[in-house]
Structures are given as C-alpha cells and as structure tokens.
Motif scaffolding. Sequence first.
Motif, PDB file in Angstrom:
ATOM      1  N   LEU A  27       6.986 -59.500 -59.218  1.00 49.67           N
ATOM      2  CA  LEU A  27       8.110 -58.647 -59.580  1.00 49.67           C
ATOM      3  C   LEU A  27       7.553 -57.270 -59.948  1.00 49.67           C
ATOM      4  N   THR A  28       8.019 -56.235 -59.276  1.00 53.28           N
ATOM      5  CA  THR A  28       7.550 -54.875 -59.549  1.00 53.28           C
ATOM      6  C   THR A  28       8.688 -54.034 -60.114  1.00 53.28           C
ATOM      7  N   ILE A  29       8.322 -53.051 -60.943  1.00 57.16           N
ATOM      8  CA  ILE A  29       9.295 -52.193 -61.620  1.00 57.16           C
ATOM      9  C   ILE A  29       8.850 -50.744 -61.486  1.00 57.16           C
ATOM     10  N   SER A  30       9.804 -49.852 -61.247  1.00 58.32           N
ATOM     11  CA  SER A  30       9.541 -48.413 -61.302  1.00 58.32           C
ATOM     12  C   SER A  30      10.596 -47.765 -62.189  1.00 58.32           C
ATOM     13  N   ALA A  31      10.224 -46.662 -62.843  1.00 57.77           N
ATOM     14  CA  ALA A  31      11.130 -45.990 -63.781  1.00 57.77           C
ATOM     15  C   ALA A  31      11.179 -44.503 -63.475  1.00 57.77           C
ATOM     16  N   ASN A  32      12.261 -43.853 -63.868  1.00 61.10           N
ATOM     17  CA  ASN A  32      12.421 -42.407 -63.692  1.00 61.10           C
ATOM     18  C   ASN A  32      11.795 -41.653 -64.855  1.00 61.10           C
ATOM     19  N   SER A  33      10.577 -41.995 -65.194  1.00 58.24           N
ATOM     20  CA  SER A  33       9.909 -41.380 -66.340  1.00 58.24           C
ATOM     21  C   SER A  33       9.659 -39.900 -66.093  1.00 58.24           C
ATOM     22  N   GLY A  34       9.449 -39.177 -67.198  1.00 56.51           N
ATOM     23  CA  GLY A  34       9.155 -37.750 -67.111  1.00 56.51           C
ATOM     24  C   GLY A  34      10.356 -36.861 -67.314  1.00 56.51           C
ATOM     25  N   LEU A  35      11.545 -37.430 -67.496  1.00 57.36           N
ATOM     26  CA  LEU A  35      12.742 -36.620 -67.670  1.00 57.36           C
ATOM     27  C   LEU A  35      12.888 -36.142 -69.110  1.00 57.36           C
TER      28      LEU A  35
END
Length: 552
Positions: A334-342
Amino acid sequence: MKKLRIIILFLAAISLSRCAKQSSPQGGPRDQEPPKLLQSNPETQELNTKPEEIVLQFDEYIKLDNPSKNIIITPRLQKDEIVTTALKDRVVIELNQELEDSTTYVFNFQNSIQDLSEGNPAENLKIVFSTGPFIDSLTVSGSVNHYWPKRQFDYRDVIIGLYLENDTTDLFTAAPYYLTRADSLGNFVIENIRANRYRAYAWHDANNSTKAESKSEAYDFLQDTITVESNLEGLQFNLSQADLSELRFSRSSFTNGSYDIILNKWTVEDNIGVEGLGESIFYSKEESSLKLFSREEIADSIQVNLLLKDSVGNKIDTAIWAKFPKNERRPDDLTISANSGLNFTDTLKAILKFNKPIKEIKTDSLFIPVDSTNQIQIDRQMFFFTDSLKRTELAINIPVLDSLPIQIFTLTAMDSTFLDITGTYNGEALRANYRQIKPETLADVLSGNIEGSNGPFILQLLDSKGEKVREEIIEDGNEFTLENLQPGNYQLRVIEDSNGNKRWDPANFYENRLAERVFYFKDDTGKIGEVILKSGWTNEGIIIKASKPTGY
C-alpha cells in the motif's frame, strides 16, 4: 659573365621577397554577405515550361541545410522522388516526376542554401514558374495561435496547408497541395494559389513529415471549405493536441488482488455498473487502466457493465465478466502520497492518495505533533473520501489556531494506520509538512472581467512555473474574484467551457468539432502577461480578452 649571373640571382631574390611581402594576410573580416543567385533554369516568372530539373547558379561556393524540410514546393510534388544536390556554386534539383499542366509552381528555398564558409543563407530566394500561359497570383494569409504554449515551442515548425475540396487525403494522410510555414510570430502567407475551393489545416510538424500525427502533434482545422477567388486574409488557427485513436481494450484479467481492465489510453468518464459497487466492490484508476477490488473472494464470475469515454468522445459500451478468486500471492504494498509543502492560514487542507481502496483507518495513529507532550488528533469528522466508489483519495480538513507555537505542521500517519481492501497496511509512516502563514501576508483580492466570450468558464491561476495553483468555475456572467492569494507573479488562463462539463474538451477532426477555446491575460505587447500580487494588495480591473476563434 659570372658577375652578370650573380646580379641576376640577386635581383630575382629581391623580387621574390617583394612578392612575399605583398601576399594577403591571414584571417581578415568575417564574410557576412549571403550568396547571390546569378541565374536559374528555369528563370523565375517563366511561362510555358516543364523542366525536368531546377538549376541555380551562385556567385560563391554553397552548401545545403536540410533541403527536404527547408525547401517548400507548391503545389504538392512527391518529395521522396526529388533529389537535391549542391556542387561548388550550383544547386541542382532533379524532379523525377511529371508536372501538371497549366499550373504555377513555387520553390521557396527559405534558409536552405548557405555560403560554404560562414553559413549565411541566401535571402528571399524563390523561383516561380508556370507550365501554362500565366502565373497564379492569389494569396491566403493569417496567423496561428497555440492554446497550450510551451516554452520551447517554435511557430516556424508549424505547417499551414490547403487541400483541394475533392481531395480524398487530409492532414493525417498526405502532404497538402499548397503549404507554407509560419514565421516566428505565428503569421503566414501562402502565395501563387490557383482560384478554387480548398480545405485548410495547420499543424505542428515536429517530425518533418509534412503530415500531422494526431497522437503527438498539435493541429487545427477550418470546419468549412474556403473559396479562393481573391486574396483571402485573416485566417485563424488555434493549435491543440488530441489523440483521435479509437478507444479499445487491451486486455482484462485478475492479477494479485484486483481485476484489471487495461485500455489503450486515458478515459475522462468511467461509468461502472456492478452489484455491490461502493459497498463491497471498489475501483481505482491508474493511467490507462481500471482496477476492480472486492472485499471478499467471489467464486463465480460477475457481470460488470462499462461505459467509458475518452477526451475526444470515443466510447466503449460493453459488459465483461470479472473474477475475484482467492489470491495466492502476496498483495502489492500500500503506497501513499500527500500534497505536502502547501501553505495555509486557519484550515490545513491535506490530500492523501492511495494506490488501492482503503478499507479501514485507525485514527489514534493519525495526528499532528505540536510539542513533546501535545498533538492535534485527527478524528473522523475531519476527513472524507472524495469518491466513495474508489476510496483512493482522502481529504482532511484540520482547523488550526494561530496561537499554537509552531509554523510547520507535520501531518503524521504511523505505520499500520491505513488498511486497504486487500488486507495490507501501510508499512511505513507518512509525514507531510504544511506551513501556517498569517492572513495579513496574503494579497486581498484579484478581480476582473473576461471579454469577447460567453461562459461558463474555468478560470485557472498559474504560478511562475506554469503550474495550476487555483481553479474557479464561473457558471454565470463574465466577472471573476479570487481572494486570499499568496504574494507572487502569476498568469491567468481561461477555458471556455462551452458544454459545462467542467473540463477542457479537445478537437475531434473526424466529427468536425473544434477544441474549446483557451486564452490568457496578456500584456500590452500581446504576450502572455504576469499579474503581480503583494501582501495586503487589491488588484482589480484585470481584463482577460478572448483570443480570436478558429476561422476567418
């Protein structure tokens, strides 16, 4: 006698010495003069001639630069049969084909013939002759625009072509009857045209084939034929790319926990009908594939109805039989990505994306640490799945007080926080950073009007890299207002959403349907302009003028 011989040798040596001193020095000024045409056969403007070859004589040694691309010949000839050679100060073009009767031919050499030493191109070199008693003199002119311009795009690689009305070929199947290339600003002129009815196209000829590639090259077309009886001005083309290939299945099968439906390209609409969808069966989407997942194994095949649509309107309407047997293999991670940096002010808006549908979330291991003893706990009221049929994208809205002693907020999901539908937990912790900023550091308002078009519109704010940072749907009217924007330099792009489906629709040549218009805020020079936003500023009265539509 001996003395006389010595005197003669002495005088010869002096003569040779003087000759040596008078020789030309090495180097000298650089040659900046282009080669000049001394004569040609046939001569330009010559009538009643059917040459088998074209011969050009110049005033210096010359060379050729990519003649197959840079020599434009109209009307259409079989370029594969033509042999072009340069020898010393002559260029010979062997045609190897019969010319049409009573036809004006134009050989536009552009920058193809250059001097041998410095590469200076012959200027404005063009040979015009007729196989009949007169020279055709009509012209068609206009300009080319690109809806989605790229920094390296060169309008000089754009071909504008005319095809005879009854010609069975088109821009995808054969070179045009008349053609030219645009200049660096996108302007073009096709000269020496015979009076007739034509179909008109423009395309980015990236591979120099004089034909358009619908999958990889931007193009445009006039929906109706044009009648050329006098000089025709003001033709407008707006290039955009559209994959016109048929939408089709490549294969479908059960593989490692999911039933995979592999297509040949991306779809914009996916209507899936299967019993239990959104309850026991979910799906995900990756590039050109759909993956169906079931909470439980299903012994018998089940019917899945599919109605899929690509960006140009091609459809698949069919039913398949999917299987969900017991999976003997270890499921994919299971892989996850996030909209980090905002950045955010009072509400942290995080988006988490997963490669498989999520079955369970352990909220006790989902939090934001504040210090060594305090944390913001994420509860179920703060998040939701953006699509309940997929459960692959989780939106988290976290209200944050500006009195907290930190600026960087690290959304943390420990390992085993998320359980996917195949029974796999996330094996590693996720940490995504977001920065809280003061409201007074933002620009207050950016507002204006859209002129020359009727909505609905999709308004997009682009950063200095051309990336979309804000999007607003304008369903009624022509006014727009954007609030609380971060300072910086931005571009404004507008999509004329004619059918109101909230996305841009490309052209479909085979259905004679043009692309939806795309246009930008431009500066006083006509180039795409920047809007400067500063803290506390209000930038009002921005006018975005619609670009000229395709046509004339």
